[in-house]
Design a protein around this motif. Structure first.
Motif, mmCIF file in Angstrom:
data_model
loop_
_atom_site.group_PDB
_atom_site.id
_atom_site.type_symbol
_atom_site.label_atom_id
_atom_site.label_comp_id
_atom_site.label_asym_id
_atom_site.label_seq_id
_atom_site.Cartn_x
_atom_site.Cartn_y
_atom_site.Cartn_z
ATOM 1 N N GLY A 81 0.788 -1.221 0.000
ATOM 2 C CA GLY A 81 0.000 0.000 0.000
ATOM 3 C C GLY A 81 0.820 1.271 0.000
ATOM 4 O O GLY A 81 0.268 2.358 -0.177
ATOM 5 N N GLU A 82 2.143 1.160 0.174
ATOM 6 C CA GLU A 82 2.980 2.357 0.266
ATOM 7 C C GLU A 82 3.198 2.981 -1.109
ATOM 8 O O GLU A 82 3.325 2.301 -2.123
ATOM 9 C CB GLU A 82 4.327 1.996 0.896
ATOM 10 N N LYS A 83 3.255 4.326 -1.127
ATOM 11 C CA LYS A 83 3.502 5.053 -2.362
ATOM 12 C C LYS A 83 4.965 4.935 -2.750
ATOM 13 O O LYS A 83 5.854 5.140 -1.918
ATOM 14 C CB LYS A 83 3.129 6.529 -2.199
ATOM 15 N N VAL A 84 5.197 4.612 -4.014
ATOM 16 C CA VAL A 84 6.566 4.404 -4.494
ATOM 17 C C VAL A 84 6.699 4.939 -5.917
ATOM 18 O O VAL A 84 5.723 5.338 -6.544
ATOM 19 C CB VAL A 84 6.940 2.902 -4.504
ATOM 20 N N TYR A 85 7.944 4.929 -6.391
ATOM 21 C CA TYR A 85 8.235 5.040 -7.816
ATOM 22 C C TYR A 85 8.887 3.723 -8.212
ATOM 23 O O TYR A 85 9.708 3.180 -7.463
ATOM 24 C CB TYR A 85 9.193 6.197 -8.104
ATOM 25 N N ALA A 86 8.524 3.212 -9.384
ATOM 26 C CA ALA A 86 9.090 1.942 -9.832
ATOM 27 C C ALA A 86 9.436 2.042 -11.309
ATOM 28 O O ALA A 86 8.810 2.788 -12.067
ATOM 29 C CB ALA A 86 8.107 0.794 -9.595
ATOM 30 N N CYS A 87 10.436 1.274 -11.700
ATOM 31 C CA CYS A 87 10.879 1.272 -13.090
ATOM 32 C C CYS A 87 9.992 0.328 -13.898
ATOM 33 O O CYS A 87 9.770 -0.824 -13.506
ATOM 34 C CB CYS A 87 12.341 0.836 -13.174
ATOM 35 N N TRP A 88 9.489 0.810 -15.012
ATOM 36 C CA TRP A 88 8.610 0.017 -15.869
ATOM 37 C C TRP A 88 9.455 -0.781 -16.850
ATOM 38 O O TRP A 88 10.294 -0.245 -17.572
ATOM 39 C CB TRP A 88 7.652 0.942 -16.611
ATOM 40 N N SER A 89 9.239 -2.084 -16.913
ATOM 41 C CA SER A 89 10.058 -2.968 -17.746
ATOM 42 C C SER A 89 9.843 -2.743 -19.234
ATOM 43 O O SER A 89 10.670 -3.130 -20.052
ATOM 44 C CB SER A 89 9.773 -4.428 -17.395
ATOM 45 N N GLY A 90 8.721 -2.131 -19.620
ATOM 46 C CA GLY A 90 8.448 -1.918 -21.028
ATOM 47 C C GLY A 90 9.141 -0.708 -21.606
ATOM 48 O O GLY A 90 9.033 -0.435 -22.798
ATOM 49 N N GLY A 91 9.864 0.026 -20.773
ATOM 50 C CA GLY A 91 10.532 1.231 -21.251
ATOM 51 C C GLY A 91 12.005 1.009 -21.525
ATOM 52 O O GLY A 91 12.455 -0.099 -21.804
ATOM 53 N N SER B 170 4.650 -6.977 -12.215
ATOM 54 C CA SER B 170 4.892 -8.006 -11.202
ATOM 55 C C SER B 170 6.370 -8.302 -11.047
ATOM 56 O O SER B 170 7.154 -8.174 -11.993
ATOM 57 C CB SER B 170 4.158 -9.307 -11.579
ATOM 58 N N ASN B 171 6.731 -8.701 -9.847
ATOM 59 C CA ASN B 171 8.094 -9.157 -9.540
ATOM 60 C C ASN B 171 9.170 -8.129 -9.910
ATOM 61 O O ASN B 171 10.187 -8.456 -10.530
ATOM 62 C CB ASN B 171 8.378 -10.490 -10.242
ATOM 63 N N VAL B 172 8.951 -6.895 -9.519
ATOM 64 C CA VAL B 172 9.928 -5.842 -9.777
ATOM 65 C C VAL B 172 11.040 -5.952 -8.735
ATOM 66 O O VAL B 172 10.780 -5.962 -7.527
ATOM 67 C CB VAL B 172 9.272 -4.448 -9.709
ATOM 68 N N GLY B 173 12.273 -6.040 -9.184
ATOM 69 C CA GLY B 173 13.408 -6.180 -8.271
ATOM 70 C C GLY B 173 13.567 -4.995 -7.342
ATOM 71 O O GLY B 173 13.189 -3.866 -7.671
#
Length: 241
Positions: A99-109, A147-150
């Motif tokens: 539920g925590e707000k984050v920034y994550a890297c998108w694998s499609g980019g 899913s399964n973002v390192g």
């Protein structure tokens, strides 16, 4: 909620069913409210983000798990309290919860495309010197999922924004980044920790913002507010200096 009931509270199964149903039954949904990231084929979307803490009932812990809960609470305090790192002086990974707000890297980019979202689920696998290795399921703010973002590709919202504001180590005052190049742990090699040293007191933090704030606070305490200028601090505006 209905998915969770059918799957007996198993979040991963419910999440998968929700994703499948979203792609099969909602292909005609308007994407006007979602900003496309790229011209590549769209990813799975969910209808809305469900707070895990509200959908999954807590399991009653037995006596044997109370100690484990206390240890986790202490670790959480270290992550949120700027003074905790200085006293514990340990290298621990960030505590990012469901539920925590984050920034994550998108694998499609391109590998540099980071977008805001929330953590849907956290998965851990045994680690060695620096604790378990974590992977995250992310629901981006535009409804896309990953899913399964390192763990090296996910950052707390406040910490990511601090890195944008002060991207180079030369922009930091009293803080340095310390990695462990020969470690088997990818996080230790690639991301590392942030260390402060002021007045002979060394602190270790997993959060850049917390480290920068800790330096400022300690400097004001040992010098006094009247003897500190704005150029001595990372965030002078936080202290009205």
């Amino acid at each position: 909620l209905e998915c969770l009931k059918r799957m007996n509270g198993d979040e991963s199964l419910a999440f998968e069913e929700l994703r499948v149903s979203a792609t099969k039954g909602n292909k005609k949904m308007s994407n006007a409210s979602s900003t496309p990231k790229t011209t590549q084929s769209s990813r799975h979307r969910v209808l809305e983000y469900l707070e895990p803490s509200e959908t999954v009932p807590e399991k009653k812990e037995g006596k044997g798990k109370r100690k484990e809960g206390a240890e986790k609470e202490a670790a959480n305090k270290e992550e949120t309290d700027p003074n905790a790192g200085a006293t514990a002086n340990k290298r621990v990974k960030p505590l990012i919860k469901k539920g925590e707000k984050v920034y994550a890297c998108w694998s499609g980019g391109s590998g540099r495309d980071w977008f805001p979202g929330r953590v849907w689920d956290v998965k851990e696998s045994p680690g060695a010197e620096f604790g378990p290795t974590k992977e995250y399921d992310i629901v981006f703010d535009d409804g896309d999922t990953e899913s399964n973002v390192g763990e090296i590709w996910v950052a707390k919202k406040a910490d990511y924004e601090a890195c944008l504001e002060k991207p180079e180590e030369s922009d930091w005052i009293g803080v340095k980044n310390v990695c462990v190049p020969d470690s088997k742990d990818e996080y230790a090699r690639m991301i590392g920790w942030y260390e402060t040293c002021s007045g002979g007191v060394r602190g270790v933090y997993s959060s850049l913002r917390e480290a920068l704030m800790a330096h400022d606070k300690h400097l004001i305490e040992i010098r006094g507010r009247d003897n500190v200028s704005a150029t001595d601090l990372n965030y002078p505006e936080e202290h009205d200096i």
